[in-house]
Design an enzyme around this catalytic site. Structure first.
Site, PDB file in Angstrom:
ATOM      1  N   HIS A   1       1.646   6.912  -0.258  1.00 38.06           N
ATOM      2  CA  HIS A   1       0.844   6.085   0.639  1.00 38.06           C
ATOM      3  C   HIS A   1      -0.565   5.970   0.059  1.00 38.06           C
ATOM      4  O   HIS A   1      -1.356   6.906   0.143  1.00 38.06           O
ATOM      5  CB  HIS A   1       0.809   6.714   2.038  1.00 38.06           C
ATOM      6  CG  HIS A   1       0.228   5.817   3.083  1.00 38.06           C
ATOM      7  ND1 HIS A   1      -1.114   5.562   3.178  1.00 38.06           N
ATOM      8  CD2 HIS A   1       0.833   5.119   4.057  1.00 38.06           C
ATOM      9  CE1 HIS A   1      -1.322   4.736   4.189  1.00 38.06           C
ATOM     10  NE2 HIS A   1      -0.147   4.442   4.730  1.00 38.06           N
TER      11      HIS A   1
ATOM     12  N   HIS B   1       0.807  -1.224   0.000  1.00 34.60           N
ATOM     13  CA  HIS B   1       0.000   0.000   0.000  1.00 34.60           C
ATOM     14  C   HIS B   1       0.843   1.279   0.000  1.00 34.60           C
ATOM     15  O   HIS B   1       0.297   2.372  -0.088  1.00 34.60           O
ATOM     16  CB  HIS B   1      -0.929   0.024   1.220  1.00 34.60           C
ATOM     17  CG  HIS B   1      -0.215   0.337   2.489  1.00 34.60           C
ATOM     18  ND1 HIS B   1       0.632  -0.557   3.106  1.00 34.60           N
ATOM     19  CD2 HIS B   1      -0.191   1.461   3.235  1.00 34.60           C
ATOM     20  CE1 HIS B   1       1.141   0.007   4.195  1.00 34.60           C
ATOM     21  NE2 HIS B   1       0.658   1.233   4.288  1.00 34.60           N
TER      22      HIS B   1
END
Length: 165
Positions: A85, A70
Site C-alpha cells: 500500500h 496506489h
C-alpha cells in the site's frame, strides 16, 4: 490453499520477502494510521521510501491492482498474500502520479517493477509516503519473522520470512 498430493499435505514452504522499495524499514506499529499500526489488515513491515519505484518482493502472481494504482496484491509461491500500500490516504490522488507496470493475473519474479510513482507529488498530496507491506491472509501463515528496522534496498534486502501452514 494447498493441494493434497497422494493424501498428504504439501511440505511447509518458507519464503524470504525482499524490500519492495528502497528506503528505511520501520515497525508496522509506527505507521501513523491505526488500520495498519493496529494490524487490522494483517501483520508486516513498512518502508519510508527514498525513491518512487516499487518492485515485487517475492515470486508470485498479481491478484489485485487497485484502480487508483496506489496498492497491489500479490499471491506468493507459498500462498502468502501480500499487500503493498503506497503511502497513506493516497487513494484520494485517484491514480495521479502513479504508473502500474503489471496487471491482475501477471506472473512476477522477485525484483520485477510493479509501480512507479512521483514521490514528491505523494509527499505534497498524501498524508504520508510510508508504505505498509502486509501479509493479509495470516490465518494461512505458520510463522512470520520480521527483520530489524533500518535501511533497505528494493529487490535485495530481506525484510520478512513467511512460513505457510
Amino acid at each position: 490453499m494447498f493441494k493434497k498430493l497422494f493424501g498428504k499435505k504439501e511440505t511447509v514452504k518458507t519464503l524470504e520477502v525482499k524490500a519492495a522499495l528502497t528506503g528505511t524499514a520501520v515497525n508496522l506499529e509506527e505507521v501513523p494510521d491505526p488500520v495498519f499500526a493496529e494490524k487490522m489488515m494483517g501483520d508486516g513491515i513498512a518502508i519510508e521510501p527514498s525513491e518512487g519505484v516499487v518492485v515485487s518482493p517475492v515470486n508470485g502472481e498479481i491478484v489485485q491492482v487497485f484502480p487508483t494504482k496506489h496498492a497491489i496484491g500479490i499471491r506468493a509461491e507459498n500462498g502468502a498474500e501480500i499487500l503493498i500500500h503506497i503511502g497513506l490516504e493516497t487513494v484520494s490522488m485517484k491514480g495521479e502520479g502513479f504508473e502500474t507496470h503489471v496487471s491482475e493475473g501477471s506472473k512476477v519474479n522477485e525484483g520485477d517493477k510493479l509501480v512507479t510513482f512521483d514521490l514528491e507529488l505523494v509527499k505534497e498530496k498524501a498524508k504520508s509516503t510510508i508504505t505498509p507491506i502486509i501479509v493479509t491472509n495470516g490465518d494461512q501463515v505458520a510463522s512470520l519473522e520480521k527483520n530489524a528496522p533500518g535501511n533497505v534496498t528494493r529487490g535485495s534486502s530481506p525484510i520478512m520470512k513467511i512460513t505457510a501452514k
